[in-house]
Design a protein around this motif. Structure first.
Motif, short mmCIF file in Angstrom:
data_model
loop_
_atom_site.label_atom_id
_atom_site.label_comp_id
_atom_site.label_asym_id
_atom_site.label_seq_id
_atom_site.Cartn_x
_atom_site.Cartn_y
_atom_site.Cartn_z
N ASN A 66 0.84 -1.18 0.00
CA ASN A 66 0.00 0.00 0.00
C ASN A 66 0.88 1.24 0.00
O ASN A 66 1.79 1.37 0.80
CB ASN A 66 -0.88 -0.04 1.26
CG ASN A 66 -1.79 1.16 1.35
OD1 ASN A 66 -1.32 2.28 1.54
ND2 ASN A 66 -3.06 0.94 1.19
N ASN A 67 0.63 2.12 -0.94
CA ASN A 67 1.43 3.34 -1.04
C ASN A 67 0.49 4.53 -1.22
O ASN A 67 -0.29 4.57 -2.16
CB ASN A 67 2.39 3.24 -2.24
CG ASN A 67 3.06 4.55 -2.57
OD1 ASN A 67 2.99 5.03 -3.69
ND2 ASN A 67 3.70 5.16 -1.59
N LYS A 68 0.52 5.44 -0.25
CA LYS A 68 -0.31 6.64 -0.36
C LYS A 68 0.59 7.86 -0.39
O LYS A 68 1.64 7.89 0.28
CB LYS A 68 -1.28 6.74 0.81
CG LYS A 68 -2.41 5.75 0.72
CD LYS A 68 -3.44 6.02 1.80
CE LYS A 68 -4.49 4.93 1.79
NZ LYS A 68 -5.25 4.93 3.03
N ASN A 69 0.17 8.84 -1.12
CA ASN A 69 1.02 10.00 -1.38
C ASN A 69 0.26 11.29 -1.20
O ASN A 69 -0.90 11.38 -1.59
CB ASN A 69 1.55 9.91 -2.81
CG ASN A 69 2.36 8.65 -3.03
OD1 ASN A 69 3.46 8.53 -2.54
ND2 ASN A 69 1.77 7.69 -3.73
N LEU A 70 0.94 12.25 -0.61
CA LEU A 70 0.30 13.52 -0.33
C LEU A 70 1.11 14.65 -0.96
O LEU A 70 2.29 14.83 -0.66
CB LEU A 70 0.23 13.71 1.19
CG LEU A 70 -0.43 14.97 1.73
CD1 LEU A 70 -1.89 15.04 1.30
CD2 LEU A 70 -0.32 14.98 3.25
N LEU A 71 0.47 15.39 -1.84
CA LEU A 71 1.11 16.54 -2.47
C LEU A 71 0.67 17.79 -1.73
O LEU A 71 -0.51 18.07 -1.64
CB LEU A 71 0.68 16.65 -3.94
CG LEU A 71 1.22 15.59 -4.90
CD1 LEU A 71 0.44 15.64 -6.21
CD2 LEU A 71 2.70 15.80 -5.15
N LEU A 72 1.66 18.53 -1.19
CA LEU A 72 1.29 19.73 -0.43
C LEU A 72 1.40 21.01 -1.26
O LEU A 72 1.13 22.08 -0.76
CB LEU A 72 2.16 19.84 0.83
CG LEU A 72 1.89 18.76 1.88
CD1 LEU A 72 2.85 18.93 3.07
CD2 LEU A 72 0.45 18.80 2.37
N SER A 73 1.85 20.88 -2.50
CA SER A 73 1.85 22.07 -3.34
C SER A 73 1.67 21.64 -4.80
O SER A 73 1.90 20.49 -5.15
CB SER A 73 3.15 22.86 -3.17
OG SER A 73 4.06 22.54 -4.18
N THR A 74 1.26 22.59 -5.62
CA THR A 74 1.01 22.24 -7.02
C THR A 74 2.32 22.00 -7.77
O THR A 74 2.32 21.36 -8.81
CB THR A 74 0.23 23.36 -7.73
OG1 THR A 74 0.90 24.60 -7.46
CG2 THR A 74 -1.20 23.44 -7.25
N GLY A 75 3.44 22.49 -7.22
CA GLY A 75 4.71 22.29 -7.89
C GLY A 75 5.39 20.98 -7.54
O GLY A 75 6.41 20.62 -8.13
N ALA A 76 4.85 20.25 -6.57
CA ALA A 76 5.48 19.00 -6.13
C ALA A 76 5.08 17.86 -7.06
O ALA A 76 4.06 17.92 -7.74
CB ALA A 76 5.07 18.68 -4.70
N GLU A 77 5.93 16.83 -7.09
CA GLU A 77 5.64 15.69 -7.96
C GLU A 77 5.89 14.39 -7.20
O GLU A 77 6.86 14.27 -6.45
CB GLU A 77 6.53 15.73 -9.20
CG GLU A 77 6.31 14.55 -10.14
CD GLU A 77 7.18 14.63 -11.41
OE1 GLU A 77 7.63 15.73 -11.78
OE2 GLU A 77 7.39 13.57 -12.03
#
Lengths: 254, 427
Positions: free
Chosen positions: B333-344
């Protein structure tokens, strides 16, 4: 306490509130009734500061202070509390941690010491019994897996802990069976105080049998079209909204 | 067409001649095999997202000079300090436990060194760990940790990997853990740095986990922004053994960790947890690979990435269930959180299943903080920063809480707070 003058608000460019005027004094309980789509929930959200809604004109003051200039968290610290129609589930944040953070934010704002974990636990257990919510729910994620009734009781639990100046209850009766309605109403009645006002937003008058309002307003098409005493609610119950020249959008849709 | 870049010969000049002869011979042989090794490029599948961050200039090829200490989580307890890839015996505090031996490679008698030389690298898939091969050609020192059967180490053993960069260069710390049947140990590897010269750390840690042995490996990566880190961990598990891994990493110009496990004995199980946090222009790449070779093994893997600003996180999780590995249970299980629109964030689960009676589940999601949840929290008077922190922590809390060593949890939480102060400062 709360003064709303000619309030206009829109969401995604569509105007929902079209000139609301309302005065609420300390100690009063007001009910806003109205058909679906009349703008009741929008009014609650706008007062609490949801940025999804844009206030286009008008003014709102709380004890003389311009509410609309304040961010959501500052409004809360000034005493605005909104019991959500649909309380949000936040897995991973424990209810206890959430409640304690909120209570301590208020205490810090008032210049009081923060409560430690043990003190807070004691208080939270006491208040959860008051709303008949098993203290085990304190350890769960915020509203995570709660039934509709448990969520509403958790909202009233928060109101009792935060002791707001103005409590706004958005459709707090929806989804409640008669026992839960009684528990929730008792909680709200416990909030009634001379220095506090309550604004109830509801589609049905049954809540008003348990929490008797001083004033009832009918909201339709983004405006308050009629105001009166509690007898107005009974009249609405009997006659519906049509005698006011108001279409219930839900009824109209059928 | 431009020829593919190859490893500079400057990297093939190892330091540290104090090693026993068999290890020197091994190192030399590994080095010879690396002459003209092509460097990973964008077209190299396992370095697709990270090759552009790998900077191997000749100045990084130099061995690092000795330096001074910085602050570790291992203030108390057993610890071994690697300084610039070399064991600092004076700074180390070794446990005196029957059945446990912790030896520097340099101190190994020739017979033991010969035995070790035969086993080094045998936990790793060399094709997938190019940079681990460079470690094998360059290690200046190393640590052989041996647990005899039934030996139980009650306190964790901390390995402090420290680079002190007073000049540019690279370090190649190396550890080999041989845990015999029914032994138990918790090993904490902490990667630290001081100084601000450009540095590369190329680390390899290998575990062989005997029948019924239980090993917990904790990896905390908090090196500075001058450090490129490429690490590999290889694990081979025998019957009924258990391996638990907790990796917590904060980003840098390049952070790469390959974690490879082979479940070779029936009843073996592994649990892999990972938390990665990146900000600024940082880059972090986790590649994991679990090979279910035999029947009745379990693997459970949970990784979370949080990327702020213009940072980039990569997760590549491979599960390979071999034909004979019936009745395997594998969950990833891998969950990902982007905290800005510039992050990838790039995530890629890879399941290769050749057995027909298996339970395999995988899930990967990428999302942002939920606005409705944020409104709900601030509508209770909670500070906006605190509300963001609550929601972000909600994403990784479960994994941080499971780290079984308090100092590591505290250190991780402290670093997370710095990250929150940076990321939510304007909120």
């Amino acid at each position: 306490m709360l003064s709303i003058k000619n309030l206009h608000a829109s969401v995604e460019g569509k105007e929902i509130l079209k000139g609301i005027n309302l005065e609420i004094k300390a100690g009063e309980v007001h009910a806003i009734m109205g058909p679906n789509g009349s703008g009741k929930s929008t009014l609650s959200q706008v007062l609490a500061g949801n940025e999804a809604f844009e206030v286009t004109s008008g003014e709102v003051t709380l004890n003389g202070e311009n509410l609309l200039e304040l961010e959501t968290e500052k409004r809360a610290r000034e005493g605005i509390f909104l019991a959500f129609q649909y309380p949000v589930e936040i897995p991973g944040v424990s209810n206890l941690q959430f409640l304690r953070t909120a209570v301590n934010a208020m205490r810090t704002h008032r210049g009081e010491d923060e409560m430690n974990a043990a003190e807070f636990m004691k208080l939270a257990k006491k208040v959860s019994q008051q709303v008949d919510l098993d203290p085990a729910f304190l350890k769960r994620g915020v509203n995570e897996g709660f039934s509709g009734g448990e969520k509403k009781r958790n909202e009233i639990l928060q109101a009792l802990l935060l002791q707001p100046k103005l409590a706004i209850l958005d459709e707090t009766d929806s989804g409640l069976d008669i026992d839960a309605l009684k528990v929730v109403s008792d909680g709200v009645n416990a909030l009634r105080a001379e220095d506090r006002a309550i604004l109830m937003v509801t589609h049905y008058q049954r809540l008003l049998n348990h929490i008797v309002p001083d004033y009832v307003h009918v909201l339709a098409g983004g405006r308050i079209v009629k105001s009166g005493g509690r007898e107005l609610a009974l009249e609405l119950e009997e006659r519906g909204y049509s005698w006011l020249g108001v279409e219930d959008e839900e009824a109209a849709a059928h | 067409m431009r020829p593919a870049p190859t490893l500079s010969s400057a990297f093939l000049q190892p330091a540290g001649e104090a090693l026993p002869q068999p290890l020197l011979a091994l190192r030399k042989q590994r080095g010879t095999a690396l002459v003209d090794m092509p460097l990973p490029t964008r077209k190299t599948e396992n370095w697709k997202y990270s090759s552009k961050h790998l900077k191997l200039s000749d100045e990084l090829a130099s061995p690092l000079p000795a330096g001074s200490a910085s602050t570790s989580v291992a203030e108390d307890g057993y610890r071994v300090v690697f300084r610039n890839g070399v064991v600092d015996s004076e700074a180390s505090r070794l446990p005196q436990v029957d059945g446990l031996s912790v030896q520097r490679f340099a101190d190994l008698p020739d017979a033991d060194a010969t035995a070790l030389a035969e086993r080094l690298d045998n936990t790793l898939d060399s094709k997938a760990t190019q940079m681990a091969r460079l470690n094998s050609a360059r290690f200046e020192d190393g640590l052989l940790i041996t647990l005899k059967p039934d030996t139980v180490l009650r306190e964790p053993l901390f390995i402090v990997h420290e680079v002190t960069a007073s000049a540019s260069g690279s370090a190649y710390p190396r550890i080999y853990v041989d845990a015999a049947r029914h032994s138990q140990m918790t090993l904490v590897e902490e990667y630290l740095s001081s100084g601000d010269e450009s540095v590369m750390v190329d680390s390899v840690t290998e575990f062989t986990v005997g029948d019924g042995a239980q090993i917990t490996s904790i990896r905390l990566n908090v090196e500075g922004q001058n450090v490129q880190h490429i690490g590999a961990t290889g694990v081979r598990q025998q019957r009924n053994s258990r391996f638990e891994s907790h990796c917590v990493g904060f980003g840098g110009p390049l952070r790469r960790h390959d974690l490879q496990l082979r479940l070779e004995g029936e009843g073996a199980e592994c649990k892999l947890n990972g938390v990665v946090v990146t900000q600024g222009k940082q880059h972090y790449d986790n590649h994991t690979c679990i090979d279910h070779m035999v029947p009745n093994c379990n693997s459970e893997e949970t990784y979370r990435n949080i990327a702020a600003d213009e940072s980039h996180a990569v997760f590549n999780g491979r599960i390979h269930i071999h034909q004979d590995a019936q009745n395997s249970i594998a969950e990833m299980n891998n969950k990902n959180l982007l905290l800005s629109t510039g992050a990838e964030i790039d995530t890629k689960p890879e399941l290769e299943i050749y057995a027909d009676d298996v339970q395999c589940a995988h899930g990967a999601t990428i999302g942002q903080l939920d606005k409705t949840s944020l409104f709900y929290l601030v509508s209770r008077g909670i500070d906006r920063r605190d509300a963001n922190v609550l929601l972000t922590m909600a994403f990784i809390n479960e994994l941080v809480k499971q780290i079984p060593v308090e100092q590591v949890r505290d250190s991780a939480n402290e670093r997370l707070n710095q990250f929150f102060d940076h990321t939510f400062r304007e909120a």
